[in-house]
Design a protein around this motif. Structure first.
Motif, mmCIF file in Angstrom:
data_model
loop_
_atom_site.group_PDB
_atom_site.id
_atom_site.type_symbol
_atom_site.label_atom_id
_atom_site.label_comp_id
_atom_site.label_asym_id
_atom_site.label_seq_id
_atom_site.Cartn_x
_atom_site.Cartn_y
_atom_site.Cartn_z
ATOM 1 N N PHE A 97 8.263 0.981 -0.066
ATOM 2 C CA PHE A 97 8.007 -0.452 0.048
ATOM 3 C C PHE A 97 8.718 -1.017 1.277
ATOM 4 O O PHE A 97 8.120 -1.751 2.072
ATOM 5 C CB PHE A 97 8.475 -1.157 -1.233
ATOM 6 C CG PHE A 97 8.208 -2.627 -1.249
ATOM 7 C CD1 PHE A 97 6.953 -3.098 -1.617
ATOM 8 C CD2 PHE A 97 9.195 -3.530 -0.917
ATOM 9 C CE1 PHE A 97 6.699 -4.448 -1.641
ATOM 10 C CE2 PHE A 97 8.942 -4.891 -0.937
ATOM 11 C CZ PHE A 97 7.691 -5.357 -1.302
ATOM 12 N N LEU A 98 10.004 -0.665 1.450
ATOM 13 C CA LEU A 98 10.767 -1.163 2.602
ATOM 14 C C LEU A 98 10.213 -0.637 3.919
ATOM 15 O O LEU A 98 10.004 -1.391 4.870
ATOM 16 C CB LEU A 98 12.238 -0.790 2.459
ATOM 17 C CG LEU A 98 12.995 -1.468 1.329
ATOM 18 C CD1 LEU A 98 14.394 -0.897 1.212
ATOM 19 C CD2 LEU A 98 13.052 -2.963 1.557
ATOM 20 N N SER A 156 0.823 -1.217 0.000
ATOM 21 C CA SER A 156 0.000 0.000 0.000
ATOM 22 C C SER A 156 0.856 1.265 0.000
ATOM 23 O O SER A 156 0.558 2.201 -0.749
ATOM 24 C CB SER A 156 -0.951 0.000 1.194
ATOM 25 O OG SER A 156 -0.232 0.022 2.406
ATOM 26 N N THR A 157 1.920 1.307 0.795
ATOM 27 C CA THR A 157 2.736 2.531 0.804
ATOM 28 C C THR A 157 3.514 2.687 -0.496
ATOM 29 O O THR A 157 3.667 3.800 -1.003
ATOM 30 C CB THR A 157 3.697 2.565 2.000
ATOM 31 O OG1 THR A 157 4.506 1.389 1.983
ATOM 32 C CG2 THR A 157 2.955 2.665 3.308
ATOM 33 N N ALA A 158 3.991 1.583 -1.048
ATOM 34 C CA ALA A 158 4.700 1.683 -2.326
ATOM 35 C C ALA A 158 3.739 2.098 -3.437
ATOM 36 O O ALA A 158 4.106 2.887 -4.314
ATOM 37 C CB ALA A 158 5.368 0.356 -2.661
ATOM 38 N N GLY A 213 7.223 0.626 4.530
ATOM 39 C CA GLY A 213 5.877 0.100 4.747
ATOM 40 C C GLY A 213 5.898 -1.334 5.233
ATOM 41 O O GLY A 213 5.073 -1.735 6.066
ATOM 42 N N GLY A 214 6.857 -2.109 4.735
ATOM 43 C CA GLY A 214 6.994 -3.487 5.212
ATOM 44 C C GLY A 214 7.380 -3.555 6.678
ATOM 45 O O GLY A 214 6.832 -4.346 7.444
ATOM 46 N N VAL A 215 8.300 -2.696 7.076
ATOM 47 C CA VAL A 215 8.723 -2.670 8.485
ATOM 48 C C VAL A 215 7.583 -2.184 9.376
ATOM 49 O O VAL A 215 7.297 -2.782 10.421
ATOM 50 C CB VAL A 215 9.976 -1.783 8.660
ATOM 51 C CG1 VAL A 215 10.289 -1.559 10.126
ATOM 52 C CG2 VAL A 215 11.165 -2.407 7.952
ATOM 53 N N PHE A 216 6.939 -1.095 8.978
ATOM 54 C CA PHE A 216 5.836 -0.566 9.784
ATOM 55 C C PHE A 216 4.673 -1.551 9.828
ATOM 56 O O PHE A 216 4.040 -1.741 10.878
ATOM 57 C CB PHE A 216 5.363 0.779 9.252
ATOM 58 C CG PHE A 216 6.426 1.837 9.253
ATOM 59 C CD1 PHE A 216 7.448 1.832 10.192
ATOM 60 C CD2 PHE A 216 6.420 2.839 8.307
ATOM 61 C CE1 PHE A 216 8.429 2.806 10.195
ATOM 62 C CE2 PHE A 216 7.401 3.816 8.302
ATOM 63 C CZ PHE A 216 8.410 3.800 9.248
ATOM 64 N N GLY A 217 4.371 -2.168 8.693
ATOM 65 C CA GLY A 217 3.293 -3.154 8.655
ATOM 66 C C GLY A 217 3.585 -4.352 9.526
ATOM 67 O O GLY A 217 2.695 -4.889 10.198
ATOM 68 N N TRP A 218 4.853 -4.800 9.539
ATOM 69 C CA TRP A 218 5.238 -5.921 10.409
ATOM 70 C C TRP A 218 5.009 -5.539 11.868
ATOM 71 O O TRP A 218 4.463 -6.319 12.648
ATOM 72 C CB TRP A 218 6.700 -6.294 10.187
ATOM 73 C CG TRP A 218 7.161 -7.346 11.143
ATOM 74 C CD1 TRP A 218 7.735 -7.168 12.366
ATOM 75 C CD2 TRP A 218 7.057 -8.757 10.971
ATOM 76 N NE1 TRP A 218 7.997 -8.375 12.953
ATOM 77 C CE2 TRP A 218 7.590 -9.364 12.116
ATOM 78 C CE3 TRP A 218 6.564 -9.552 9.945
ATOM 79 C CZ2 TRP A 218 7.638 -10.747 12.269
ATOM 80 C CZ3 TRP A 218 6.625 -10.924 10.106
ATOM 81 C CH2 TRP A 218 7.154 -11.505 11.253
ATOM 82 N N THR A 219 5.394 -4.331 12.220
ATOM 83 C CA THR A 219 5.245 -3.875 13.601
ATOM 84 C C THR A 219 3.772 -3.823 14.002
ATOM 85 O O THR A 219 3.392 -4.347 15.055
ATOM 86 C CB THR A 219 5.883 -2.488 13.771
ATOM 87 O OG1 THR A 219 7.251 -2.568 13.376
ATOM 88 C CG2 THR A 219 5.800 -2.024 15.204
ATOM 89 N N PHE A 220 2.952 -3.192 13.171
ATOM 90 C CA PHE A 220 1.529 -3.100 13.493
ATOM 91 C C PHE A 220 0.861 -4.473 13.469
ATOM 92 O O PHE A 220 0.023 -4.786 14.318
ATOM 93 C CB PHE A 220 0.815 -2.145 12.550
ATOM 94 C CG PHE A 220 1.207 -0.713 12.751
ATOM 95 C CD1 PHE A 220 1.218 -0.144 14.018
ATOM 96 C CD2 PHE A 220 1.579 0.070 11.680
ATOM 97 C CE1 PHE A 220 1.578 1.176 14.206
ATOM 98 C CE2 PHE A 220 1.940 1.394 11.859
ATOM 99 C CZ PHE A 220 1.944 1.950 13.123
#
Length: 149
Positions: free
Chosen positions: A106-107, A87-89, A109-116
């Motif tokens: 992309f990177l 979504s962020t990318a 968003g992946g880190v933030f998405g993993w955290t959430f």
């Protein structure tokens, strides 16, 4: 004037502050010592498979369910990571048409998405009620015994 003979006074300014810094953070991250005996080994622990983990879960009535629940929580993190990255990318690409911007989004968003996603899994599966670290340590101890190390 001579310096005092006390060894504490003979240390350099930076060395004293570095030791204080490492002691401060060592206290805050003392939980990492639970894994120290597994990480600082001369010979690494052999790899295990999903069937080995399932065997441990079936054999240990106390720590098995905690380990199974912790493994289920990973799916929340992976799902959040995929959703966040794509979504962020996508938004970055739509509005900027910049490849490096979309890649960085992309990177991140992946880190933030993993955290959430991990936090959602933590609450959804109520991991805060379980001692997942103890379950992981017990599994590694069980695996060492099984491998004969």
């Amino acid at each position: 004037m001579g310096e005092p003979s006390d060894p504490q006074h003979q240390q350099s300014f930076f060395k004293k502050h570095w030791e204080g810094f490492t002691e401060f953070w060592g206290d805050r991250f003392s939980f990492l010592e639970n894994y120290a005996r597994f990480l600082r080994r001369a010979k690494p622990i052999p790899s295990w498979s999903d069937s080995d983990v399932q065997e441990f879960i079936a054999s240990d009535p106390i720590h098995g369910p905690s380990l199974r629940t912790a493994r289920e929580a990973v799916n929340f993190g992976l799902t959040g990571s995929v959703i966040g990255a794509v979504s962020t990318a996508g938004v970055a690409w739509k509005y900027s048409r910049s490849l490096h911007g979309a890649g960085l989004s992309f990177l991140a968003g992946g880190v933030f998405g993993w955290t959430f996603g991990h936090e959602i899994g933590n609450h959804w599966l109520q991991l805060y009620r379980l001692d997942t670290m103890a379950a992981q340590v017990k599994f590694i101890e069980w695996w060492e015994k099984k491998c004969g190390e």
